[in-house]
Design an enzyme around this catalytic site. Structure first.
Site, PDB file in Angstrom:
ATOM      1  N   HIS A 116      31.471  -0.639  14.531  1.00 54.02           N
ATOM      2  CA  HIS A 116      31.127  -2.091  14.222  1.00 54.02           C
ATOM      3  C   HIS A 116      31.359  -3.068  15.171  1.00 54.02           C
ATOM      4  O   HIS A 116      30.910  -3.473  15.593  1.00 54.02           O
ATOM      5  CB  HIS A 116      30.580  -2.172  13.027  1.00 54.02           C
ATOM      6  CG  HIS A 116      30.234  -1.418  12.061  1.00 54.02           C
ATOM      7  ND1 HIS A 116      29.016  -2.497  11.102  1.00 54.02           N
ATOM      8  CD2 HIS A 116      29.836  -0.705  11.572  1.00 54.02           C
ATOM      9  CE1 HIS A 116      28.782  -2.073  10.178  1.00 54.02           C
ATOM     10  NE2 HIS A 116      29.093  -1.197  10.209  1.00 54.02           N
ATOM     11  N   LYS A 126       7.790   0.814  -6.007  1.00 54.19           N
ATOM     12  CA  LYS A 126       8.084  -0.255  -5.022  1.00 54.19           C
ATOM     13  C   LYS A 126       9.606  -0.672  -6.197  1.00 54.19           C
ATOM     14  O   LYS A 126       9.532  -1.906  -5.598  1.00 54.19           O
ATOM     15  CB  LYS A 126       7.208  -1.424  -4.575  1.00 54.19           C
ATOM     16  CG  LYS A 126       5.927  -0.551  -3.572  1.00 54.19           C
ATOM     17  CD  LYS A 126       5.529  -1.504  -3.595  1.00 54.19           C
ATOM     18  CE  LYS A 126       4.132  -1.266  -2.171  1.00 54.19           C
ATOM     19  NZ  LYS A 126       3.320  -1.202  -1.466  1.00 54.19           N
ATOM     20  N   ASP A 141       4.545   2.215   3.958  1.00 58.25           N
ATOM     21  CA  ASP A 141       4.582   0.761   3.308  1.00 58.25           C
ATOM     22  C   ASP A 141       6.363   0.752   3.097  1.00 58.25           C
ATOM     23  O   ASP A 141       7.135   1.781   3.107  1.00 58.25           O
ATOM     24  CB  ASP A 141       4.284   1.338   2.285  1.00 58.25           C
ATOM     25  CG  ASP A 141       4.137  -0.379   1.237  1.00 58.25           C
ATOM     26  OD1 ASP A 141       4.970  -0.709   1.501  1.00 58.25           O
ATOM     27  OD2 ASP A 141       3.118  -0.071   0.739  1.00 58.25           O
ATOM     28  N   GLU A 179      19.302  -1.769  14.087  1.00 62.81           N
ATOM     29  CA  GLU A 179      20.863  -1.708  13.489  1.00 62.81           C
ATOM     30  C   GLU A 179      20.910  -1.117  14.044  1.00 62.81           C
ATOM     31  O   GLU A 179      21.341   0.164  14.548  1.00 62.81           O
ATOM     32  CB  GLU A 179      20.814  -1.381  12.402  1.00 62.81           C
ATOM     33  CG  GLU A 179      22.305  -1.444  11.381  1.00 62.81           C
ATOM     34  CD  GLU A 179      22.677  -0.431  10.253  1.00 62.81           C
ATOM     35  OE1 GLU A 179      21.508   0.443   9.932  1.00 62.81           O
ATOM     36  OE2 GLU A 179      23.113  -0.528   9.828  1.00 62.81           O
TER      37      GLU A 179
END
Lengths: 402, 402, 402, 402
Positions: free
Chosen positions: B396, B231, B306, B101
């Site tokens: 952006h 999660k 993870d 990103e």
């Protein structure tokens, strides 16, 4: 051009900033190497593996990264064949999964095998949109109400402004427009063609807001007011959807459940109710599922999606039912922001992973979304099967992980 | 041993499964190459970049991946120096961030620069635990109540059983024990030393449950009943914490805010209230922040955590206040499961990234957690500053991303 | 007609059911008396006060109650004058509050006094709607998607059917139409004129669904699928609103805050942030306020609203800000289902309480909604003031309540 | 003593305040009459029914109301016999329900009839507590962490202080102690004997906080920091419970379901899953049930409970399962704050309603809680049955309500 040694010295004594290196080197590779050597120096360590990349850092530096020192390598395994029947995907696919969590690829692969035996999953895209929701401040609640009405009355004008910034983005509606005291939160909802669209809708919304602020007394506090909701778990995304809203389902004959998953349809249904529905209800969770984030995470990393969007992909509801003795099983993910071009998908390895599924580039995001939903179903089914059969801890033990 | 060609043929015609290749090849590298060639064949594509890895796939295959075909490369940039004062971390650190990103590393780096000017962030670990919460079924609500009481009365016995499976894990308490109809959901809470501990607590809890099922009529429906909550975003993790609960804070003189962030303390406070507190309240979000997931995601990928745990790391609350004209700013993350050894941290590039911060291996997780909290503060501050200054869309646009 | 004694005997030995008494008595009063005597007999107690009602039980029995034995008496206090400036309410009102919680009326009254000193609150109705959301089952996700699209394509037809059942109800939109696996949840959104409308939209939606089930393969599982959401706290109501969405605001000069509330604007702002915004965020609450439910509850009971709707009225967000040294304060309630005729409002004492505010009957619900929002502001302001001044426990102690 | 006319004049011209009337009248009845006449005067209406009360306004004025003008009358119906087997309640009960919502008593009564045919519900109290959670501010996150630890280390001292204020209240634990930035939110958990206990724990907690503020640098921002959570829907109450946590269950033979509810066990299970579990999951609701608030509301009003606590009683989870062809059905309510003495229970009609069930006064709250859980089950079962049978709208139509 400066010498490596001189640059590192300047970095060390603060005369140069990390992002200035590129100004003083002949090429990007050199600047990356110097920056990494600087990192080695300050941390007194060896960063050899970070330097072993094949992707074009020149290109990455334009779009994907700043202050680069190399790349991390994350192992990719493949699961499949995954048999999917969607409106776009039809047939067998091999799915690349990037992860360091042992047992995940094996688990998805087992799911694919069950799916294959049961003649494939059905997949559908339920909805498709991208959102941006600024927060606007006014002088009073009566002004806030006027702004809310103004937005409704001037939708065409706002739409024209927004769409003037993009070829593919279309402003579909602004809904809801929430008022809290003096604040107004309009949720701009777009279709964005094949792109994921976060950047597109950000620019389009900013342009629309210019009209609003010119013609009214409204003051934009922030281009995002957290009603979008980007990269955060949120009920509004669960309800309204964001990115691709996807679903996949399968009917699995009892004997396949028994033979391949070593359990029964009834046991899987019970785990789904007790854990995914009731357990999540108590816990105040928005993930009424076992582990969507695992599959979403591994596909996202393999294919260059934005890793922070894994958060949104963790939402969703798994359903299981016994029908005529067989297992009906479905997954629904309301909020999966993905793309098959732009952003991280252009990174060389991501491009290759998308190629494995035949979905790189424009025109393929529907197919990709359907494969994603099938993969999530494969992994979810496999874990619920393992839990129902009482195998989870054993799998972890076999891997001997800490 | 079989020839490559023969194996690929057997894979193609279904006589061999993807995970069986290792049985027929001399070494792991060969099996990985064959599997990748198979993927190239079925997808009619070239997967050259996936093959350009330097990590040991032999080791990865033992712990981190199945059916490997290579690795993805994700660019790593560094931000810093990040000045942190915790109980473990003290001084300047360079933080590796793996992301595709664009603008993220630059944004965090800008935050680090503001922090440096303001003489560093304070960081603290508020809490530290790992949880596993099975779901148990009984015959009736009166049985469920008995099981709840049995668990309370037999805590020592359960603790001994659980701790017999691990050197470092300690069962601290079982709380809450939720009863819904016939179902019982006991939440086992452990300390796990330096490891992240998910696997440890899974095995320990399974062993404790054996005692429970032997001595009572309880039936374990699933080793996880989604009250853990692993999660998935969940209120219980927001309230009770999971993994490391971390916080960081800073006081930034007004002139630094104005000069470096081109805005005022008041404007940042207003964005924080309107967006992070009120906006998230309306949206039903558990992320009362702008983008923790971005920083958590980039550090997690760089250091082999993870990726699905990014979901949990997205939770948390940002606070901002004007004190004597200056900006007080803090971030609090209740649920950050991390480790400095085991799991994905052993992958070569992850190891190196942890080395950059001097936190690889046992005894370092406290320091690492504090650096993580400081990094999140840097990125959060930078984005809120940009939003307050009205710079988001411009950033952006400059990147020209889609 | 039967004798009282005989009826009670039959009730005692099970030959007659509680709801059958009316069949055997000359008039309603008699049946109520007999039923109450039966209750006295079985519980061996005296229910004299329950019999001391003046309302017409004949009328109540038609619309409001079954198996009546009398009425409960709940004390009504009045607070005021409450100075409100809305689009409908303009000027001073006295607000009837039915409660048994000591200190509540006094607290609201104190708020009214502050409001009066500060020249009144501004009130607005932000939105107005009533919803019903059935759950429909289909054969598969592809069927579910088709039904979703069918609903979109046949909106006019569904609208006509729905509106054929009511003079005042208008079907505005069906949005969202959520698909989860095979299930479809369309949320029917109506305007309902002056009535609260729950019953109206139930009947209208059932009629619309007949079209749907006749023309498609869809099967209605339940006329309500909990996406309405009626009488349960829900994020969707927080986001989308239900019933009246109302807001009120006031600016209070610093000296009034100091003199009347014995605290400062800054202290109230801090309590609001620390408690109503951050505390509720941690707790996973949808009530980002101190005690809306108290005021909503007391007005609802006084005016014959449905007591179970207090649940919905507890949602909402309080904002406080220091502007030029003075206190800006607002309340926003997204979900307040109320009416000024029909249902419980026709009960004699409810009618009288509505009369006190001049809002009984059609054409008055807007005015009533604005008064409600002002009353909530009065009570919220008063409690936050007391908390900021450290007076809460003292107030409780003075009342000596347990 | 002043004349009525003079007082009303002074009230009208603002020389006297509403709460000052009692000072100038001979007795309470007179002051109530004058205040009501004043209300009649300003609203130009007749408030005759409000004056028709039999309860002692002298007593009410001490504990339950300020500025009284009379009482509202709310119709009470009875449902029963409700057959309950708990640890305290054993046998048949008639349950008083105060409501103006037609069909509610009939619906609960129908549920009682089904329960009776199936030989009664089992009821249990799962947990019992009352909470108060202040918010404390410190200088920094490191101070906040110290305060958190101080609270843990000085629990005995805080317990002694808290318990010095009450005979029946016991401070069981302070958990969790949440830290967000500089703020600390300790949740004080008490048992409160037979009282509901809100007031008791408020005073006890304030006293404990005095120790904390004397011995540390902590500053109490608010005696309640919304982590209690009182009168607002909240995940923490769903998870941890508050007030009485109660559950009831029943097994109903298939033929009774078919005969009495005109549907099948399977249809009820499906409605429960599609509506109560999945529908509420999508909607972001904490009420995984159909309408607990209706029954809770009607019992609370009849028995003088705090109406704002209906909000908390709306939380909970309904479960339904087909076992050997029969219907297993349970309700679980984590958060039901109730009492059988003190507060509103002392009001004459509330006292009588408690007497009907034989639960007025100390020592009875367990029995009452079990009856409440059985009543909720009766109403929930009846509505789910009606929805499954497709009868909901018809019931509404028969009542012809708007």
């Amino acid at each position: 051009m400066m010498e490596e040694k001189e640059i590192i010295e300047k970095l060390l004594n603060g005369e140069m900033k990390l992002h200035e290196i590129e100004k003083y080197t002949e090429n990007i590779k050199m600047s990356v190497d110097i920056r990494r050597k600087f990192a080695e120096t300050v941390s007194n360590t060896n960063l050899d593996h970070l330097s072993k990349y094949s992707l074009s850092m020149e290109e990455a530096l334009k779009r994907n990264i700043e202050n680069p020192i190399g790349t991390v390598q994350i192992p990719v395994g493949i699961a499949g064949p995954l048999e999917v029947y969607g409106e776009h995907a039809k047939g067998d696919y091999y799915v690349p999964l990037a992860t360091s969590e042992g047992a995940l690829v094996a688990s998805v692969n087992r799911g694919c095998s069950v799916i294959k035996s049961a003649c494939g999953v059905t997949a559908r895209i339920i909805d498709d949109k991208m959102t941006r929701a600024p927060v606007i401040k006014t002088e009073s609640i009566s002004e806030a109400l006027k702004i809310k009405n103004w937005i409704k009355d001037n939708f065409s004008k706002l739409k024209n402004a927004a769409e003037s910034t993009t070829r593919h983005g279309k402003l579909v509606k602004i809904d809801p427009v929430v008022v809290v005291g003096k604040y107004v939160y309009p949720r701009f909802i777009y279709t964005t063609g094949d792109s994921m669209g976060m950047n597109m809708v950000t620019i389009a919304t900013e342009t629309a807001l210019k009209i609003l602020t010119e013609e009214t007394s409204a003051h934009v506090i922030s281009l995002s007011g957290n009603l979008d909701v980007d990269k955060k778990p949120a009920a509004i995304n669960m309800i309204e959807g964001r990115g691709k809203t996807i679903s996949a389902e399968i009917s699995i004959p009892r004997d396949i459940v028994e033979k391949k998953l070593k359990t029964t349809p009834e046991a899987i249904v019970e785990v789904n109710i007790a854990k995914n529905l009731v357990g999540s209800a108590i816990a105040g969770s928005m993930g009424f599922n076992a582990h969507y984030a695992n599959m979403i995470g591994a596909i996202f990393l393999a294919t260059g999606q934005d890793e922070a969007h894994i958060v949104e992909g963790s939402l969703g509801i798994t359903l299981a039912e016994v029908i005529n003795g067989d297992l009906y099983f479905s997954v629904t993910l309301p909020d999966v922001p993905i793309a098959t071009f732009g952003g991280g998908t252009r990174l060389e390895t991501a491009h290759e992973c998308l190629d494995i599924m035949g979905v790189y580039g424009t025109g393929n995001v529907g197919k990709f979304a359907e494969i994603v939903s099938g993969t999530v179903l494969a992994g979810e089914l496999s874990l619920l099967g393992a839990l129902a059969a009482g195998h989870l801890a054993r799998a972890h033990k076999d891997l001997g992980r800490g």
